[in-house]
Design an enzyme around this catalytic site. Structure first.
Site, PDB file in Angstrom:
ATOM      1  N   HIS A   1      35.472  43.358  85.826  1.00 22.84           N
ATOM      2  CA  HIS A   1      36.027  42.972  84.502  1.00 22.84           C
ATOM      3  C   HIS A   1      35.097  41.913  83.922  1.00 22.84           C
ATOM      4  O   HIS A   1      33.891  42.124  83.834  1.00 22.84           O
ATOM      5  CB  HIS A   1      37.461  42.495  84.751  1.00 22.84           C
ATOM      6  CG  HIS A   1      38.312  42.326  83.530  1.00 22.84           C
ATOM      7  ND1 HIS A   1      37.977  42.772  82.283  1.00 22.84           N
ATOM      8  CD2 HIS A   1      39.557  41.738  83.383  1.00 22.84           C
ATOM      9  CE1 HIS A   1      38.937  42.479  81.432  1.00 22.84           C
ATOM     10  NE2 HIS A   1      39.908  41.847  82.070  1.00 22.84           N
TER      11      HIS A   1
ATOM     12  N   HIS B   1      32.359  51.983  81.454  1.00 18.65           N
ATOM     13  CA  HIS B   1      33.596  51.410  80.933  1.00 18.65           C
ATOM     14  C   HIS B   1      34.721  52.412  81.089  1.00 18.65           C
ATOM     15  O   HIS B   1      34.498  53.613  80.938  1.00 18.65           O
ATOM     16  CB  HIS B   1      33.440  51.041  79.447  1.00 18.65           C
ATOM     17  CG  HIS B   1      34.493  50.092  78.986  1.00 18.65           C
ATOM     18  ND1 HIS B   1      35.724  50.508  78.546  1.00 18.65           N
ATOM     19  CD2 HIS B   1      34.503  48.736  78.949  1.00 18.65           C
ATOM     20  CE1 HIS B   1      36.442  49.447  78.245  1.00 18.65           C
ATOM     21  NE2 HIS B   1      35.735  48.362  78.478  1.00 18.65           N
TER      22      HIS B   1
ATOM     23  N   ASP C   1      29.148  43.320  78.444  1.00 15.57           N
ATOM     24  CA  ASP C   1      28.610  42.290  79.331  1.00 15.57           C
ATOM     25  C   ASP C   1      27.126  42.438  79.610  1.00 15.57           C
ATOM     26  O   ASP C   1      26.522  41.548  80.217  1.00 15.57           O
ATOM     27  CB  ASP C   1      29.372  42.304  80.669  1.00 15.57           C
ATOM     28  CG  ASP C   1      30.776  41.762  80.498  1.00 15.57           C
ATOM     29  OD1 ASP C   1      30.941  40.863  79.653  1.00 15.57           O
ATOM     30  OD2 ASP C   1      31.687  42.228  81.193  1.00 15.57           O
TER      31      ASP C   1
HETATM   32  N1  CMC Z   1      26.748  52.078  88.227  1.00 18.40           N
HETATM   33  C1  CMC Z   1      26.702  53.228  88.943  1.00 18.40           C
HETATM   34  N2  CMC Z   1      27.686  54.144  88.972  1.00 18.40           N
HETATM   35  C2  CMC Z   1      28.773  53.876  88.244  1.00 18.40           C
HETATM   36  C3  CMC Z   1      28.896  52.710  87.472  1.00 18.40           C
HETATM   37  C4  CMC Z   1      27.830  51.787  87.486  1.00 18.40           C
HETATM   38  N3  CMC Z   1      27.902  50.647  86.764  1.00 18.40           N
HETATM   39  N4  CMC Z   1      30.101  52.704  86.842  1.00 18.40           N
HETATM   40  C5  CMC Z   1      30.714  53.832  87.210  1.00 18.40           C
HETATM   41  N5  CMC Z   1      29.920  54.553  88.049  1.00 18.40           N
HETATM   42  C6  CMC Z   1      30.214  55.881  88.612  1.00 18.40           C
HETATM   43  C7  CMC Z   1      31.226  55.763  89.758  1.00 18.40           C
HETATM   44  O1  CMC Z   1      30.583  55.655  91.000  1.00 18.40           O
HETATM   45  C8  CMC Z   1      31.995  57.069  89.621  1.00 18.40           C
HETATM   46  O2  CMC Z   1      31.202  58.102  90.200  1.00 18.40           O
HETATM   47  P1  CMC Z   1      31.934  59.358  90.907  1.00 18.40           P
HETATM   48  O3  CMC Z   1      32.703  60.048  89.845  1.00 18.40           O
HETATM   49  O4  CMC Z   1      30.803  60.173  91.437  1.00 18.40           O
HETATM   50  O5  CMC Z   1      32.821  58.779  91.974  1.00 18.40           O
HETATM   51  C9  CMC Z   1      32.020  57.323  88.113  1.00 18.40           C
HETATM   52  O6  CMC Z   1      30.872  56.629  87.578  1.00 18.40           O
HETATM   53  C10 CMC Z   1      33.278  56.784  87.439  1.00 18.40           C
HETATM   54  O7  CMC Z   1      33.420  55.424  87.803  1.00 18.40           O
HETATM   55  P2  CMC Z   1      34.810  54.738  88.073  1.00 18.40           P
HETATM   56  O8  CMC Z   1      34.594  53.495  88.873  1.00 18.40           O
HETATM   57  O9  CMC Z   1      35.782  55.734  88.591  1.00 18.40           O
HETATM   58  O10 CMC Z   1      35.232  54.370  86.577  1.00 18.40           O
HETATM   59  P3  CMC Z   1      36.296  53.294  86.134  1.00 18.40           P
HETATM   60  O11 CMC Z   1      36.704  53.660  84.769  1.00 18.40           O
HETATM   61  O12 CMC Z   1      37.359  53.157  87.165  1.00 18.40           O
HETATM   62  O13 CMC Z   1      35.461  51.905  86.148  1.00 18.40           O
HETATM   63  C11 CMC Z   1      34.074  50.137  85.471  1.00 18.40           C
HETATM   64  C12 CMC Z   1      34.936  51.325  85.009  1.00 18.40           C
HETATM   65  C13 CMC Z   1      33.713  49.297  84.242  1.00 18.40           C
HETATM   66  C14 CMC Z   1      34.892  49.240  86.400  1.00 18.40           C
HETATM   67  C15 CMC Z   1      32.812  50.654  86.179  1.00 18.40           C
HETATM   68  O14 CMC Z   1      32.046  51.435  85.280  1.00 18.40           O
HETATM   69  C16 CMC Z   1      31.961  49.538  86.768  1.00 18.40           C
HETATM   70  O15 CMC Z   1      32.217  49.097  87.892  1.00 18.40           O
HETATM   71  N6  CMC Z   1      30.937  49.017  85.994  1.00 18.40           N
HETATM   72  C17 CMC Z   1      30.152  47.895  86.447  1.00 18.40           C
HETATM   73  C18 CMC Z   1      30.922  46.613  86.188  1.00 18.40           C
HETATM   74  C19 CMC Z   1      30.981  46.247  84.718  1.00 18.40           C
HETATM   75  O16 CMC Z   1      29.984  46.279  84.021  1.00 18.40           O
HETATM   76  N7  CMC Z   1      32.188  45.840  84.256  1.00 18.40           N
HETATM   77  C20 CMC Z   1      32.392  45.369  82.903  1.00 18.40           C
HETATM   78  C21 CMC Z   1      33.306  46.234  82.108  1.00 18.40           C
HETATM   79  S1  CMC Z   1      33.231  45.861  80.358  1.00 18.40           S
HETATM   80  C22 CMC Z   1      33.926  44.287  80.211  1.00 18.40           C
HETATM   81  C23 CMC Z   1      35.369  44.252  80.431  1.00 18.40           C
HETATM   82  O17 CMC Z   1      36.104  44.991  79.771  1.00 18.40           O
HETATM   83  O18 CMC Z   1      35.797  43.452  81.273  1.00 18.40           O
END
Ligand code: CMC
Length: 430
Positions: A266, A307, A365
């Site tokens: 987050h 995201h 971010d």
């Molecule tokens: N790098 C590599 N792979 C990724 C990333 C990433 N940053 N983000 C998602 N993936 C992959 C993940 O491994 C999954 O792959 P698979 O379908 O093969 O298992 C797929 O993409 C979907 O990811 P998810 O974790 O199921 O998606 P989510 O919607 O639950 O998570 C997220 C969203 C923001 C937590 C995630 O993209 C992430 O961890 N990003 C990095 C941290 C980040 O930048 N967070 C800030 C978010 S914006 C500010 C805010 O709102 O707080």
């Protein structure tokens, strides 16, 4: 009307009609509240991927189109024309203020910036290198010890005063945390300065010499606060709503939201992005780190990418990217290599099949940390900056939640996978 209900038939043939509710814009919502009563089943949706938790008229996001609107106003228009204080008024009150309303609101916030002096002594108890998010959460939580008897959540006036205190005092607490970390004396707020200027003053002024506020820095920070001000039912806002739904003291609900924001998935991502860029170090290493991010056996993720809601682009990232260019140029900072590295990483990832197929784009971010760093704000304070912007969103959502006469305590159900009933065995028989 057939189009307004979802029909569900259980394997036993029990039929239920679930009403379909329509918002002013966005997808319809199937109201499943009666599902358990009629069908004796719960829904299962870890992470709330398809679940709406409340009705809200504050912020709208269209993740496919990259649209973000506060009270109907596109964030791009607010970023170009408004100020954080005006946006705060809008979020809290639903409409843009008149000149007089804005001036009164601005004045009210300026008049609430000081902390009860007793609160400053909390900082004497923290270790010199305590993380500022931990201090922010702890001190905001302790506001409930100062404002409990006089906080009646059913009283609209008390709810207003709470919102004003949160907005006005969080910068003072944040700056005190920073001063503790840097070993400098605490600087009291100056109410002749506007919200963002006052924050810069409390962060960077020292008693030994005059401090001049850089208008470029103030403009950039104000823009970042506007872009972070609200984001509908994100993790920290949902936490504030959930904690507040029990009728808990709202200052402690905000402290819970601050804790939720801290995590790297987050708000903590802005700190993690800078740490990641430092670790990558050089454009020649980008390929290696992109491969690591794609490797299922490696926990590394490209921080600042992806995201839950935005599957095309994050409109906030587009605006921040432009601001990062402007800030680095105007401040004539030597952080350009870090920015160049970020730009190159963005390009490589955007052309990579893995990131394209999974719709992983830079989020808010990705670039914000580069601006904070150019302004001289240390990495550990990045998520605190996010919290200062988001504080108004949290209070707007808490007020909306608590004012709803049909409001219920938030209490999800579960899919139990533990042992079935069994008899207690005496310790000597185990
Ligand atoms: N790098 C590599 N792979 C990724 C990333 C990433 N940053 N983000 C998602 N993936 C992959 C993940 O491994 C999954 O792959 P698979 O379908 O093969 O298992 C797929 O993409 C979907 O990811 P998810 O974790 O199921 O998606 P989510 O919607 O639950 O998570 C997220 C969203 C923001 C937590 C995630 O993209 C992430 O961890 N990003 C990095 C941290 C980040 O930048 N967070 C800030 C978010 S914006 C500010 C805010 O709102 O707080």
């Amino acid at each position: 009307m057939t189009e307004d209900v979802y029909r569900l038939k259980s394997p036993e043939g029990v039929e239920t009609e679930l009403p379909v509710r329509k918002g002013t814009v966005g997808p319809d919502v199937v109201d499943i509240a009666r599902l358990y009563r009629d069908q004796r089943v719960f829904t299962y949706d870890p992470g709330f991927v398809s679940t709406g938790s409340c009705e809200s008229d504050i912020t709208y996001i269209d993740g496919e189109e990259g649209i973000l609107m506060y009270r109907g106003y596109p964030v791009e228009q607010l970023a170009a024309n408004s100020s954080f204080i005006e946006v705060s008024y809008l979020l809290l009150n639903g409409e843009l203020p008149t000149e007089q309303q804005l001036s009164e609101f601005d004045n009210t916030i300026r008049m609430h910036t000081m902390l009860n002096d007793g609160m400053l002594s909390f900082f004497k108890g923290f270790r010199y290198n305590a993380h500022p998010m931990a201090m922010l959460s702890a001190v905001v939580g302790s506001m409930s010890a100062y404002y409990h008897e006089e906080m009646d959540s059913s009283n609209p006036l008390h709810r207003d005063i709470f919102a004003h205190r949160i907005l006005a005092k969080l910068p003072t607490i944040a700056a005190a945390a920073y001063k503790l970390n840097s070993g400098q004396p605490f600087i009291y707020p100056r109410n002749d300065l506007n919200f963002t200027e006052n924050l810069l003053h409390m962060l960077f002024a020292v008693p030994a010499e005059p401090y001049e506020i850089d208008p470029v820095a103030a403009e950039a920070l104000d823009l970042l606060f506007i872009l972070h001000a609200d984001h509908e039912q994100n993790c920290s806002t949902s936490t504030v709503r959930m904690a507040g739904s029990s009728g808990a003291n709202p200052y402690s609900a905000i402290a819970a939201g601050i804790s939720a924001l801290w995590g790297p998935a987050h708000g903590g991502a802005n700190e993690a992005v800078l740490n990641m860029l430092e670790e990558i170090g050089d454009v020649s290493q980008i390929g290696k780190y992109v491969e690591k991010a794609k490797d299922k056996n490696d926990a590394f993720r490209l921080m600042g990418f992806g995201h839950r809601v935005y599957k095309n682009f994050d409109p906030r990232a587009t605006i921040i990217r432009e601001m990062a260019h402007k800030v680095l140029k105007q401040l004539d900072r030597k952080d350009t290599p870090m920015f160049d590295l970020a730009l190159e990483l963005e390009q490589v990832a955007l052309q990579d099949d893995y990131f394209v197929e999974k719709n992983l784009y830079p989020n808010v971010d990705f670039y914000s940390g580069i601006i904070y760093r150019a302004l001289g704000i240390p990495t550990s304070m990045f998520t605190v900056m996010f919290a200062l912007g988001r504080s108004v969103g949290w209070t707007a959502h808490w007020r909306e939640m608590i004012s709803d006469p049909s409001g219920k305590i938030a209490r999800p159900r579960q899919l139990y996978t533990g042992p079935v009933a069994r008899d207690y065995t005496a310790i000597e028989e185990r």
